[in-house]
Scaffold this motif. Structure first.
Motif, short mmCIF file in Angstrom:
data_model
loop_
_atom_site.label_atom_id
_atom_site.label_comp_id
_atom_site.label_asym_id
_atom_site.label_seq_id
_atom_site.Cartn_x
_atom_site.Cartn_y
_atom_site.Cartn_z
N ASN A 1 1.15 16.81 10.62
CA ASN A 1 -0.24 17.11 10.94
C ASN A 1 -0.62 16.41 12.24
OD1 ASN A 1 -1.74 14.42 10.33
ND2 ASN A 1 -0.47 14.73 8.50
N SER A 2 -1.72 16.85 12.82
CA SER A 2 -2.20 16.23 14.06
C SER A 2 -3.48 15.47 13.83
CB SER A 2 -2.43 17.32 15.12
OG SER A 2 -3.38 18.28 14.65
N LEU A 3 -3.67 15.03 12.58
CA LEU A 3 -4.93 14.40 12.19
C LEU A 3 -4.77 12.91 11.88
CD1 LEU A 3 -6.18 17.27 9.86
CD2 LEU A 3 -6.79 16.87 12.25
N GLY A 4 -3.66 12.33 12.30
CA GLY A 4 -3.48 10.89 12.14
C GLY A 4 -2.99 10.48 10.77
N GLU B 1 0.83 -1.19 0.00
CA GLU B 1 0.00 0.00 0.00
C GLU B 1 0.87 1.25 0.00
OE1 GLU B 1 -3.11 0.30 2.82
OE2 GLU B 1 -3.72 -1.80 2.63
N VAL B 2 0.40 2.30 -0.68
CA VAL B 2 1.13 3.56 -0.77
C VAL B 2 0.42 4.60 0.09
CG1 VAL B 2 1.85 5.43 -2.31
CG2 VAL B 2 2.01 3.04 -3.07
N HIS B 3 1.17 5.27 0.97
CA HIS B 3 0.61 6.33 1.81
C HIS B 3 1.55 7.52 1.74
CE1 HIS B 3 -2.13 3.36 3.54
NE2 HIS B 3 -1.08 2.57 3.74
N ASN B 4 1.16 8.59 1.06
CA ASN B 4 1.99 9.79 1.01
C ASN B 4 1.11 11.01 0.80
OD1 ASN B 4 1.44 10.04 -1.83
ND2 ASN B 4 3.16 8.67 -2.30
N TYR B 5 1.76 12.14 0.61
CA TYR B 5 1.03 13.41 0.47
C TYR B 5 1.18 13.99 -0.94
CZ TYR B 5 0.78 12.91 5.50
OH TYR B 5 0.54 12.43 6.77
N GLN B 6 1.54 13.16 -1.88
CA GLN B 6 1.64 13.61 -3.26
C GLN B 6 0.24 13.63 -3.87
OE1 GLN B 6 4.50 11.13 -5.25
NE2 GLN B 6 6.02 11.40 -3.63
N ASP C 1 -2.50 15.31 -7.13
CA ASP C 1 -2.77 15.97 -8.41
C ASP C 1 -1.78 15.54 -9.50
OD1 ASP C 1 -4.55 17.19 -6.69
OD2 ASP C 1 -3.53 19.13 -6.67
N GLY C 2 -1.59 16.39 -10.48
CA GLY C 2 -0.72 16.08 -11.61
C GLY C 2 -1.50 15.45 -12.75
N GLN C 3 -0.92 15.50 -13.94
CA GLN C 3 -1.57 14.92 -15.12
C GLN C 3 -1.82 13.43 -14.93
OE1 GLN C 3 0.94 15.92 -18.46
NE2 GLN C 3 -0.21 17.77 -18.88
N MET C 4 -2.94 12.99 -15.46
CA MET C 4 -3.31 11.57 -15.48
C MET C 4 -3.37 10.97 -14.08
SD MET C 4 -4.02 10.89 -18.57
CE MET C 4 -4.13 9.11 -18.52
N ARG C 5 -3.87 11.75 -13.13
CA ARG C 5 -4.10 11.17 -11.80
C ARG C 5 -5.39 10.37 -11.88
NH1 ARG C 5 -1.32 11.58 -6.62
NH2 ARG C 5 -2.27 9.78 -5.61
N PHE C 6 -5.28 9.04 -11.90
CA PHE C 6 -6.45 8.23 -12.22
C PHE C 6 -6.94 7.39 -11.05
CE2 PHE C 6 -2.50 6.55 -13.93
CZ PHE C 6 -2.36 5.36 -13.23
N ASP C 7 -6.45 7.67 -9.82
CA ASP C 7 -7.03 7.01 -8.66
C ASP C 7 -7.86 8.04 -7.89
OD1 ASP C 7 -5.13 8.64 -7.51
OD2 ASP C 7 -3.90 7.02 -6.72
N SER C 8 -8.13 7.81 -6.62
CA SER C 8 -8.98 8.73 -5.85
C SER C 8 -8.25 9.99 -5.43
CB SER C 8 -9.52 8.01 -4.62
OG SER C 8 -8.45 7.66 -3.74
N ASN C 9 -6.95 10.10 -5.75
CA ASN C 9 -6.16 11.30 -5.47
C ASN C 9 -6.13 11.64 -3.97
OD1 ASN C 9 -4.51 13.47 -6.29
ND2 ASN C 9 -6.24 14.88 -6.36
N GLY C 10 -6.17 10.61 -3.15
CA GLY C 10 -6.14 10.83 -1.71
C GLY C 10 -7.48 11.14 -1.10
N GLY C 11 -8.50 11.25 -1.95
CA GLY C 11 -9.83 11.54 -1.44
C GLY C 11 -9.84 12.80 -0.59
N GLY C 12 -10.50 12.72 0.55
CA GLY C 12 -10.57 13.87 1.46
C GLY C 12 -9.62 13.76 2.63
N SER C 13 -8.62 12.87 2.52
CA SER C 13 -7.69 12.67 3.64
C SER C 13 -6.76 13.87 3.80
CB SER C 13 -6.88 11.40 3.42
OG SER C 13 -6.07 11.53 2.25
N VAL C 14 -6.08 13.91 4.92
CA VAL C 14 -5.15 15.00 5.18
C VAL C 14 -4.07 15.01 4.10
CG1 VAL C 14 -3.79 13.57 6.75
CG2 VAL C 14 -3.64 16.05 6.90
N TYR C 15 -3.70 16.20 3.66
CA TYR C 15 -2.83 16.33 2.48
C TYR C 15 -1.55 17.10 2.77
CZ TYR C 15 -5.66 20.60 2.51
OH TYR C 15 -6.30 21.74 2.89
N TYR C 16 -1.13 17.14 4.02
CA TYR C 16 0.12 17.83 4.38
C TYR C 16 0.72 17.13 5.60
CZ TYR C 16 -2.92 19.81 7.94
OH TYR C 16 -3.80 19.95 8.98
N GLU C 17 2.00 17.43 5.86
CA GLU C 17 2.70 16.82 6.99
C GLU C 17 3.83 17.76 7.41
OE1 GLU C 17 5.09 14.22 9.42
OE2 GLU C 17 5.82 15.18 7.61
#
Length: 485
Positions: free
Chosen positions: A387-390, A362-367, A369-385
Protein backbone atom coordinates in the motif's frame (compact mmCIF):
# COMPACT_ATOMS: atom_id res chain seq x y z
CA UNK A 1 -25.80 4.17 38.07
CA UNK A 2 -22.59 2.12 37.79
CA UNK A 3 -22.53 -1.51 38.85
CA UNK A 4 -21.07 -2.17 42.29
CA UNK A 5 -17.85 -4.22 41.95
CA UNK A 6 -19.35 -6.85 44.24
CA UNK A 7 -22.49 -7.26 42.13
CA UNK A 8 -22.80 -10.45 40.08
CA UNK A 9 -23.32 -9.50 36.42
CA UNK A 10 -24.08 -11.09 33.09
CA UNK A 11 -21.31 -11.31 30.49
CA UNK A 12 -22.48 -7.96 29.11
CA UNK A 13 -22.13 -6.32 32.52
CA UNK A 14 -25.74 -6.05 33.65
CA UNK A 15 -26.40 -6.86 37.34
CA UNK A 16 -28.07 -10.22 38.08
CA UNK A 17 -31.09 -10.00 40.41
CA UNK A 18 -31.50 -13.71 41.19
CA UNK A 19 -28.86 -16.39 40.69
CA UNK A 20 -30.63 -19.05 42.76
CA UNK A 21 -33.98 -19.45 40.99
CA UNK A 22 -34.80 -19.63 37.29
CA UNK A 23 -37.82 -17.78 35.87
CA UNK A 24 -40.89 -19.98 35.56
CA UNK A 25 -44.54 -19.56 34.61
CA UNK A 26 -45.80 -19.77 38.18
CA UNK A 27 -44.14 -21.73 40.99
CA UNK A 28 -44.70 -25.05 39.19
CA UNK A 29 -44.76 -23.82 35.63
CA UNK A 30 -42.21 -24.52 32.89
CA UNK A 31 -39.05 -22.41 32.66
CA UNK A 32 -39.32 -19.28 30.55
CA UNK A 33 -37.07 -18.73 27.56
CA UNK A 34 -36.92 -15.08 28.54
CA UNK A 35 -34.59 -16.00 31.43
CA UNK A 36 -31.55 -14.93 29.42
CA UNK A 37 -29.25 -15.22 32.47
CA UNK A 38 -30.14 -18.92 32.79
CA UNK A 39 -29.68 -19.47 29.05
CA UNK A 40 -26.31 -17.72 29.09
CA UNK A 41 -25.08 -19.78 32.05
CA UNK A 42 -26.10 -23.09 30.47
CA UNK A 43 -24.83 -22.18 27.01
CA UNK A 44 -21.47 -21.03 28.36
CA UNK A 45 -21.18 -24.13 30.55
CA UNK A 46 -21.66 -26.32 27.46
CA UNK A 47 -18.74 -24.56 25.85
CA UNK A 48 -16.33 -24.37 28.77
CA UNK A 49 -14.01 -26.99 27.35
CA UNK A 50 -12.02 -26.25 24.24
CA UNK A 51 -11.05 -29.46 22.42
CA UNK A 52 -8.15 -31.00 24.28
CA UNK A 53 -4.82 -31.29 22.54
CA UNK A 54 -4.54 -34.41 20.37
CA UNK A 55 -1.16 -34.98 22.02
CA UNK A 56 0.21 -33.41 25.22
CA UNK A 57 -3.34 -33.04 26.58
CA UNK A 58 -2.37 -33.38 30.26
CA UNK A 59 0.02 -30.72 31.45
CA UNK A 60 1.14 -28.17 34.02
CA UNK A 61 2.70 -24.76 33.56
CA UNK A 62 4.53 -21.93 35.27
CA UNK A 63 5.96 -18.47 34.63
CA UNK A 64 9.59 -17.52 35.04
CA UNK A 65 12.54 -15.89 33.38
CA UNK A 66 15.60 -16.73 31.33
CA UNK A 67 18.93 -15.06 32.08
CA UNK A 68 21.89 -15.13 29.70
CA UNK A 69 25.05 -16.32 31.48
CA UNK A 70 27.44 -16.67 28.53
CA UNK A 71 28.10 -14.49 25.49
CA UNK A 72 26.80 -16.31 22.39
CA UNK A 73 26.31 -13.20 20.24
CA UNK A 74 28.96 -14.38 17.78
CA UNK A 75 26.62 -17.27 16.90
CA UNK A 76 23.17 -15.62 16.91
CA UNK A 77 21.72 -12.12 16.54
CA UNK A 78 18.64 -13.06 18.61
CA UNK A 79 18.14 -10.02 20.82
CA UNK A 80 17.17 -11.95 23.96
CA UNK A 81 20.54 -13.75 23.82
CA UNK A 82 22.55 -10.61 23.01
CA UNK A 83 24.32 -9.91 26.31
CA UNK A 84 25.24 -11.58 29.59
CA UNK A 85 22.77 -10.71 32.35
CA UNK A 86 19.85 -10.01 30.02
CA UNK A 87 16.56 -11.40 31.37
CA UNK A 88 13.54 -12.43 29.34
CA UNK A 89 10.15 -13.43 30.83
CA UNK A 90 8.86 -16.84 29.81
CA UNK A 91 6.14 -19.41 30.31
CA UNK A 92 6.73 -23.17 30.40
CA UNK A 93 4.29 -26.03 29.91
CA UNK A 94 5.26 -29.59 30.86
CA UNK A 95 3.07 -32.50 29.77
CA UNK A 96 2.65 -36.17 29.10
CA UNK A 97 2.22 -37.10 25.43
CA UNK A 98 -0.26 -39.89 24.81
CA UNK A 99 -2.79 -39.70 27.65
CA UNK A 100 -6.02 -37.77 27.78
CA UNK A 101 -6.57 -34.67 29.93
CA UNK A 102 -7.61 -36.76 32.94
CA UNK A 103 -4.85 -39.36 32.65
CA UNK A 104 -2.22 -40.01 35.30
CA UNK A 105 1.01 -38.01 35.48
CA UNK A 106 3.27 -40.90 36.50
CA UNK A 107 2.88 -43.11 33.42
CA UNK A 108 5.68 -44.31 31.17
CA UNK A 109 5.63 -41.69 28.44
CA UNK A 110 7.85 -38.91 27.07
CA UNK A 111 7.28 -35.50 28.66
CA UNK A 112 6.63 -32.36 26.69
CA UNK A 113 8.97 -29.47 27.55
CA UNK A 114 7.65 -26.30 25.86
CA UNK A 115 9.08 -22.84 26.55
CA UNK A 116 7.64 -19.52 25.38
CA UNK A 117 10.12 -16.63 25.56
CA UNK A 118 8.45 -13.18 25.48
CA UNK A 119 11.32 -11.41 23.69
CA UNK A 120 11.64 -7.81 22.50
CA UNK A 121 11.47 -9.06 18.91
CA UNK A 122 8.34 -11.17 19.40
CA UNK A 123 7.69 -14.53 20.98
CA UNK A 124 10.07 -17.43 20.57
CA UNK A 125 8.72 -20.93 21.23
CA UNK A 126 11.07 -23.81 21.92
CA UNK A 127 8.83 -26.88 21.75
CA UNK A 128 10.69 -29.99 22.85
CA UNK A 129 10.59 -33.07 25.03
CA UNK A 130 12.53 -34.52 27.94
CA UNK A 131 14.34 -36.76 25.43
CA UNK A 132 16.98 -35.71 22.87
CA UNK A 133 15.46 -37.92 20.13
CA UNK A 134 12.03 -38.99 18.88
CA UNK A 135 10.35 -42.17 17.59
CA UNK A 136 10.11 -41.14 13.93
CA UNK A 137 11.95 -38.73 11.65
CA UNK A 138 9.40 -37.80 9.00
CA UNK A 139 6.18 -35.92 9.80
CA UNK A 140 4.21 -38.01 7.31
CA UNK A 141 4.35 -40.88 9.84
CA UNK A 142 3.24 -38.80 12.83
CA UNK A 143 -0.56 -39.30 12.63
CA UNK A 144 -0.08 -43.08 12.29
CA UNK A 145 2.35 -43.18 15.20
CA UNK A 146 0.04 -41.22 17.50
CA UNK A 147 -2.91 -43.43 16.50
CA UNK A 148 -0.97 -46.41 17.89
CA UNK A 149 -0.63 -44.63 21.23
CA UNK A 150 -4.36 -43.88 21.45
CA UNK A 151 -7.35 -46.15 21.97
CA UNK A 152 -8.58 -49.02 19.82
CA UNK A 153 -11.61 -47.89 17.75
CA UNK A 154 -13.66 -50.93 18.82
CA UNK A 155 -12.63 -51.75 22.39
CA UNK A 156 -11.68 -48.15 23.33
CA UNK A 157 -8.73 -49.66 25.21
CA UNK A 158 -5.00 -49.02 24.81
CA UNK A 159 -3.61 -51.41 22.22
CA UNK A 160 -0.13 -52.92 22.80
CA UNK A 161 -0.41 -54.82 19.51
CA UNK A 162 -0.60 -51.52 17.60
CA UNK A 163 2.22 -49.94 19.64
CA UNK A 164 4.73 -52.72 19.07
CA UNK A 165 3.59 -53.51 15.54
CA UNK A 166 4.34 -49.93 14.51
CA UNK A 167 7.66 -49.82 16.38
CA UNK A 168 8.77 -53.17 14.97
CA UNK A 169 8.03 -51.92 11.44
CA UNK A 170 9.76 -48.58 12.13
CA UNK A 171 13.31 -49.45 13.23
CA UNK A 172 14.20 -45.75 13.49
CA UNK A 173 12.14 -45.75 16.72
CA UNK A 174 14.58 -48.06 18.55
CA UNK A 175 16.69 -45.32 20.13
CA UNK A 176 13.67 -43.53 21.62
CA UNK A 177 12.03 -46.83 22.64
CA UNK A 178 15.18 -47.70 24.60
CA UNK A 179 15.06 -44.34 26.41
CA UNK A 180 11.33 -44.66 27.07
CA UNK A 181 11.68 -48.14 28.55
CA UNK A 182 14.70 -47.15 30.64
CA UNK A 183 14.61 -45.53 34.08
CA UNK A 184 14.07 -42.13 32.44
CA UNK A 185 10.72 -43.25 31.04
CA UNK A 186 9.00 -42.10 34.26
CA UNK A 187 10.48 -38.89 35.71
CA UNK A 188 9.99 -38.46 39.45
CA UNK A 189 8.66 -34.92 38.86
CA UNK A 190 8.69 -32.31 36.11
CA UNK A 191 11.45 -30.60 38.10
CA UNK A 192 13.75 -33.62 38.01
CA UNK A 193 14.15 -34.09 34.26
CA UNK A 194 16.18 -32.53 31.47
CA UNK A 195 14.61 -30.82 28.46
CA UNK A 196 15.70 -30.83 24.83
CA UNK A 197 14.82 -28.95 21.67
CA UNK A 198 15.41 -32.40 20.08
CA UNK A 199 15.49 -31.00 16.53
CA UNK A 200 18.40 -29.27 14.87
CA UNK A 201 17.97 -25.51 14.44
CA UNK A 202 20.03 -22.83 12.75
CA UNK A 203 21.53 -19.87 14.57
CA UNK A 204 22.53 -16.86 12.45
CA UNK A 205 24.67 -13.95 13.66
CA UNK A 206 24.56 -10.25 12.71
CA UNK A 207 26.93 -10.88 9.78
CA UNK A 208 24.62 -13.51 8.32
CA UNK A 209 26.90 -16.41 9.29
CA UNK A 210 25.12 -19.55 10.41
CA UNK A 211 25.69 -22.66 12.52
CA UNK A 212 23.54 -25.72 13.26
CA UNK A 213 22.60 -26.09 16.94
CA UNK A 214 20.84 -28.39 19.39
CA UNK A 215 19.32 -27.26 22.72
CA UNK A 216 19.86 -28.97 26.09
CA UNK A 217 18.14 -27.86 29.32
CA UNK A 218 19.94 -29.49 32.29
CA UNK A 219 17.93 -29.63 35.50
CA UNK A 220 19.63 -28.12 38.54
CA UNK A 221 17.49 -30.32 40.79
CA UNK A 222 19.21 -33.47 39.51
CA UNK A 223 17.71 -36.38 37.60
CA UNK A 224 15.26 -38.50 39.58
CA UNK A 225 13.00 -41.23 38.19
CA UNK A 226 10.29 -43.60 39.34
CA UNK A 227 10.27 -47.36 38.96
CA UNK A 228 7.37 -48.98 37.14
CA UNK A 229 5.91 -50.18 40.43
CA UNK A 230 6.10 -46.81 42.17
CA UNK A 231 4.78 -44.99 39.09
CA UNK A 232 1.79 -47.33 38.94
CA UNK A 233 1.12 -46.92 42.67
CA UNK A 234 1.20 -43.11 42.43
CA UNK A 235 -1.02 -43.17 39.33
CA UNK A 236 -3.70 -44.83 41.43
CA UNK A 237 -3.24 -42.76 44.57
CA UNK A 238 -2.57 -39.32 43.09
CA UNK A 239 -2.88 -39.13 39.29
CA UNK A 240 -2.04 -35.39 39.43
CA UNK A 241 1.21 -35.95 41.33
CA UNK A 242 3.51 -34.05 38.94
CA UNK A 243 1.08 -31.17 38.55
CA UNK A 244 0.78 -30.86 42.33
CA UNK A 245 4.53 -31.12 42.89
CA UNK A 246 5.36 -28.30 40.47
CA UNK A 247 2.69 -26.00 41.88
CA UNK A 248 3.61 -26.61 45.51
CA UNK A 249 7.36 -26.25 44.94
CA UNK A 250 6.90 -22.82 43.36
CA UNK A 251 4.27 -21.79 45.90
CA UNK A 252 6.68 -22.36 48.80
CA UNK A 253 9.56 -20.58 47.04
CA UNK A 254 11.53 -23.65 45.95
CA UNK A 255 11.93 -22.35 42.41
CA UNK A 256 13.06 -25.02 39.91
CA UNK A 257 15.84 -24.06 37.52
CA UNK A 258 17.59 -25.39 34.46
CA UNK A 259 20.87 -24.46 32.74
CA UNK A 260 20.56 -24.10 28.97
CA UNK A 261 23.37 -25.37 26.77
CA UNK A 262 23.75 -25.74 23.03
CA UNK A 263 25.80 -27.97 20.80
CA UNK A 264 27.15 -26.07 17.82
CA UNK A 265 28.03 -27.65 14.45
CA UNK A 266 29.62 -25.73 11.57
CA UNK A 267 27.32 -25.72 8.54
CA UNK A 268 29.77 -27.66 6.38
CA UNK A 269 29.97 -30.55 8.88
CA UNK A 270 26.39 -31.53 8.03
CA UNK A 271 27.63 -33.08 4.79
CA UNK A 272 30.31 -35.25 6.40
CA UNK A 273 29.13 -36.15 9.92
CA UNK A 274 28.73 -39.89 10.48
CA UNK A 275 25.03 -39.46 11.28
CA UNK A 276 22.60 -37.19 9.47
CA UNK A 277 22.50 -34.15 11.81
CA UNK A 278 18.90 -33.43 10.79
CA UNK A 279 17.63 -36.90 11.75
CA UNK A 280 15.73 -36.40 15.04
CA UNK A 281 16.12 -40.09 15.93
CA UNK A 282 19.87 -39.50 16.38
CA UNK A 283 22.03 -37.45 18.74
CA UNK A 284 25.28 -35.62 18.12
CA UNK A 285 28.15 -36.93 20.21
CA UNK A 286 29.12 -34.41 22.87
CA UNK A 287 32.74 -35.46 22.27
CA UNK A 288 32.38 -34.12 18.73
CA UNK A 289 30.29 -31.07 19.64
CA UNK A 290 30.66 -30.19 23.35
CA UNK A 291 27.95 -28.41 25.32
CA UNK A 292 28.28 -24.62 25.42
CA UNK A 293 26.51 -22.76 28.23
CA UNK A 294 23.93 -20.15 27.20
CA UNK A 295 21.88 -19.23 30.25
CA UNK A 296 19.62 -20.20 33.11
CA UNK A 297 15.85 -20.70 33.26
CA UNK A 298 14.03 -20.20 36.57
CA UNK A 299 10.33 -20.84 37.23
CA UNK A 300 9.11 -18.57 40.02
CA UNK A 301 5.38 -17.87 39.55
CA UNK A 302 2.35 -20.13 39.32
CA UNK A 303 -0.53 -19.39 36.93
CA UNK A 304 -3.42 -17.42 38.38
CA UNK A 305 -5.91 -19.38 36.27
CA UNK A 306 -5.18 -22.81 34.83
CA UNK A 307 -7.50 -22.56 31.83
CA UNK A 308 -6.51 -19.04 30.80
CA UNK A 309 -2.81 -19.74 31.01
CA UNK A 310 -1.93 -23.46 30.87
CA UNK A 311 -4.81 -24.75 28.76
CA UNK A 312 -4.95 -21.82 26.35
CA UNK A 313 -1.17 -21.53 25.97
CA UNK A 314 -0.20 -22.32 22.40
CA UNK A 315 3.29 -23.26 21.25
CA UNK A 316 4.72 -23.82 17.79
CA UNK A 317 8.30 -24.49 16.63
CA UNK A 318 7.49 -22.06 13.81
CA UNK A 319 7.25 -19.18 16.30
CA UNK A 320 10.76 -17.86 15.68
CA UNK A 321 12.71 -14.62 16.06
CA UNK A 322 15.51 -13.14 13.92
CA UNK A 323 18.69 -15.12 14.47
CA UNK A 324 16.96 -18.49 14.95
CA UNK A 325 15.78 -20.49 11.94
CA UNK A 326 14.59 -24.03 11.08
CA UNK A 327 16.75 -26.79 9.66
CA UNK A 328 15.77 -29.26 6.91
CA UNK A 329 14.84 -31.83 9.59
CA UNK A 330 11.80 -33.54 7.96
CA UNK A 331 10.01 -33.95 11.29
CA UNK A 332 10.56 -30.32 12.21
CA UNK A 333 9.39 -29.14 8.80
CA UNK A 334 6.02 -30.85 9.36
CA UNK A 335 5.71 -29.48 12.89
CA UNK A 336 6.19 -25.92 11.61
CA UNK A 337 2.73 -26.26 10.06
CA UNK A 338 0.98 -28.77 12.29
CA UNK A 339 1.38 -27.10 15.68
CA UNK A 340 0.09 -23.67 14.71
CA UNK A 341 -2.72 -25.29 12.71
CA UNK A 342 -3.74 -27.38 15.73
CA UNK A 343 -4.05 -24.19 17.80
CA UNK A 344 -6.11 -22.45 15.13
CA UNK A 345 -8.53 -25.37 15.35
CA UNK A 346 -8.39 -25.88 19.10
CA UNK A 347 -8.31 -22.32 20.45
CA UNK A 348 -9.13 -20.21 17.40
CA UNK A 349 -7.65 -18.16 14.59
CA UNK A 350 -6.83 -15.37 17.04
CA UNK A 351 -5.16 -17.55 19.69
CA UNK A 352 -2.01 -15.43 19.56
CA UNK A 353 -3.98 -12.44 20.90
CA UNK A 354 -4.87 -14.16 24.17
CA UNK A 355 -2.95 -12.72 27.15
CA UNK A 356 -0.86 -15.87 27.72
CA UNK A 357 0.22 -15.96 24.06
CA UNK A 358 0.31 -12.26 23.25
CA UNK A 359 3.86 -11.03 22.64
CA UNK A 360 5.35 -8.18 24.65
CA UNK A 361 6.51 -6.69 21.34
CA UNK A 362 3.96 -4.69 19.36
CA UNK A 363 2.19 -6.58 16.56
CA UNK A 364 1.70 -4.93 13.15
CA UNK A 365 0.12 -7.02 10.39
CA UNK A 366 -2.84 -7.24 8.04
CA UNK A 367 -4.63 -10.16 9.62
CA UNK A 368 -8.22 -9.22 10.37
CA UNK A 369 -11.49 -10.67 11.68
CA UNK A 370 -12.06 -14.30 12.65
CA UNK A 371 -13.83 -15.79 15.64
CA UNK A 372 -13.17 -14.22 19.03
CA UNK A 373 -11.40 -11.16 17.68
CA UNK A 374 -11.38 -9.24 20.94
CA UNK A 375 -9.09 -6.28 20.25
CA UNK A 376 -9.72 -3.27 17.98
CA UNK A 377 -9.27 -5.50 14.89
CA UNK A 378 -6.92 -2.98 13.32
CA UNK A 379 -9.43 -0.18 13.68
CA UNK A 380 -9.63 1.89 10.52
CA UNK A 381 -5.99 1.40 9.52
CA UNK A 382 -4.93 0.17 6.11
CA UNK A 383 -5.76 -3.52 5.76
CA UNK A 384 -3.78 -4.69 2.72
CA UNK A 385 -0.21 -4.72 1.43
CA UNK A 386 1.51 -3.42 -0.62
CA UNK A 387 0.00 0.00 0.00
CA UNK A 388 1.02 3.63 -0.34
CA UNK A 389 -0.62 4.70 2.90
CA UNK A 390 2.25 4.14 5.32
CA UNK A 391 1.25 0.67 6.51
CA UNK A 392 3.76 -1.79 8.00
CA UNK A 393 6.37 -3.07 5.54
CA UNK A 394 8.79 -5.97 5.49
CA UNK A 395 12.34 -5.49 6.78
CA UNK A 396 14.75 -7.18 4.32
CA UNK A 397 17.47 -7.43 6.98
CA UNK A 398 15.30 -9.99 8.77
CA UNK A 399 14.94 -12.40 5.84
CA UNK A 400 15.94 -15.93 6.73
CA UNK A 401 19.31 -17.04 5.44
CA UNK A 402 19.65 -19.41 2.51
CA UNK A 403 20.98 -22.93 2.50
CA UNK A 404 21.63 -24.93 -0.67
CA UNK A 405 19.25 -27.66 -1.83
CA UNK A 406 19.54 -30.04 -4.76
CA UNK A 407 17.90 -33.11 -6.27
CA UNK A 408 14.55 -34.09 -7.70
CA UNK A 409 11.14 -33.26 -6.29
CA UNK A 410 10.22 -36.69 -4.95
CA UNK A 411 9.13 -38.58 -1.85
CA UNK A 412 12.58 -39.19 -0.42
CA UNK A 413 13.89 -41.04 2.61
CA UNK A 414 16.92 -40.12 4.67
CA UNK A 415 20.20 -41.35 3.19
CA UNK A 416 21.39 -42.79 6.51
CA UNK A 417 19.66 -45.87 7.93
CA UNK A 418 21.83 -46.95 10.84
CA UNK A 419 19.15 -47.25 13.52
CA UNK A 420 21.14 -49.57 15.77
CA UNK A 421 24.51 -48.02 16.68
CA UNK A 422 23.22 -45.28 18.98
CA UNK A 423 20.60 -47.51 20.61
CA UNK A 424 23.30 -50.12 21.25
CA UNK A 425 25.70 -47.50 22.61
CA UNK A 426 22.98 -46.35 25.01
CA UNK A 427 22.31 -49.90 26.18
CA UNK A 428 26.01 -50.48 26.84
CA UNK A 429 26.25 -47.22 28.83
CA UNK A 430 23.67 -48.50 31.33
CA UNK A 431 24.70 -50.27 34.53
CA UNK A 432 23.70 -53.90 35.02
CA UNK A 433 20.87 -52.82 37.33
CA UNK A 434 19.62 -50.30 34.76
CA UNK A 435 19.76 -52.91 31.98
CA UNK A 436 17.79 -55.34 34.11
CA UNK A 437 15.05 -52.76 34.72
CA UNK A 438 15.05 -51.79 31.02
CA UNK A 439 14.56 -55.40 29.91
CA UNK A 440 11.93 -55.96 32.60
CA UNK A 441 9.96 -52.91 31.44
CA UNK A 442 10.12 -54.01 27.80
CA UNK A 443 9.12 -57.59 28.60
CA UNK A 444 6.24 -56.39 30.78
CA UNK A 445 4.93 -54.25 27.94
CA UNK A 446 5.50 -56.79 25.13
CA UNK A 447 3.85 -59.63 27.05
CA UNK A 448 0.57 -57.90 26.32
CA UNK A 449 1.17 -58.31 22.57
CA UNK A 450 -0.86 -61.27 21.29
CA UNK A 451 1.09 -61.95 18.08
CA UNK A 452 4.50 -63.64 18.28
CA UNK A 453 5.29 -62.32 14.81
CA UNK A 454 5.37 -58.76 16.20
CA UNK A 455 7.46 -59.79 19.21
CA UNK A 456 10.02 -61.62 17.05
CA UNK A 457 10.31 -58.70 14.63
CA UNK A 458 11.03 -56.32 17.51
CA UNK A 459 13.49 -58.73 19.15
CA UNK A 460 15.55 -58.58 15.95
CA UNK A 461 15.93 -54.82 16.37
CA UNK A 462 17.08 -55.18 19.98
CA UNK A 463 19.54 -57.88 18.93
CA UNK A 464 21.00 -55.77 16.12
CA UNK A 465 21.58 -52.94 18.60
CA UNK A 466 23.32 -55.33 21.01
CA UNK A 467 23.17 -59.15 21.02
CA UNK A 468 22.80 -59.23 24.81
CA UNK A 469 19.95 -56.72 24.60
CA UNK A 470 17.96 -58.85 22.13
CA UNK A 471 18.74 -62.14 23.85
CA UNK A 472 17.59 -60.95 27.27
CA UNK A 473 14.31 -59.60 25.89
CA UNK A 474 13.72 -62.83 23.97
CA UNK A 475 14.37 -64.95 27.05
CA UNK A 476 12.03 -62.79 29.11
CA UNK A 477 9.29 -63.43 26.55
CA UNK A 478 10.03 -67.16 26.37
CA UNK A 479 11.13 -66.86 22.72
CA UNK A 480 14.33 -67.47 20.78
CA UNK A 481 16.21 -64.86 18.80
CA UNK A 482 15.31 -65.46 15.12
CA UNK A 483 18.08 -67.34 13.29
CA UNK A 484 18.29 -64.75 10.49
CA UNK A 485 19.98 -62.27 12.88
Amino acid sequence: MTTNKNNLTTSWGAPVGDNQNSMTAGSRGPTLIQDVHLLEKLAHFNRERVPERVVHAKGAGAHGYFEVTNDVSKYTKAEFLSEVGKRTPLFVRFSTVAGENGSADSVRDPRGFAVKFYTEEGNYDLVGNNTPVFFIRDAIKFPDFIHTQKRHPVTHLKNPNAVWDFWSLSPESLHQVTILMSDRGIPATYRHMHGFGSHTFKWVNAEGEGVWIKYHFKTEQGIKNLTEEVGTKIAGENPDYHTQDLYEAIEKGDFPAWKLYVQIMPLEDADTYRFDPFDVTKVWSQKDYPLIEVGRMVLNRNPENYFAEVEQATFSPGTLVPGIEPSPDKMLQGRLFAYADAHRYRVGANHNSLPINRPKAEVHNYQRDGQMRFDSNGGGSVYYEPNSLGGPQESPENKTTAYPVSGSADSTAYDHNDHYTQAGDLYRLLSEEERTRLVSNIVGSMKQVTKDEIKLRQIQHFYKADPEYGTRVAEGLGLSVPQEV
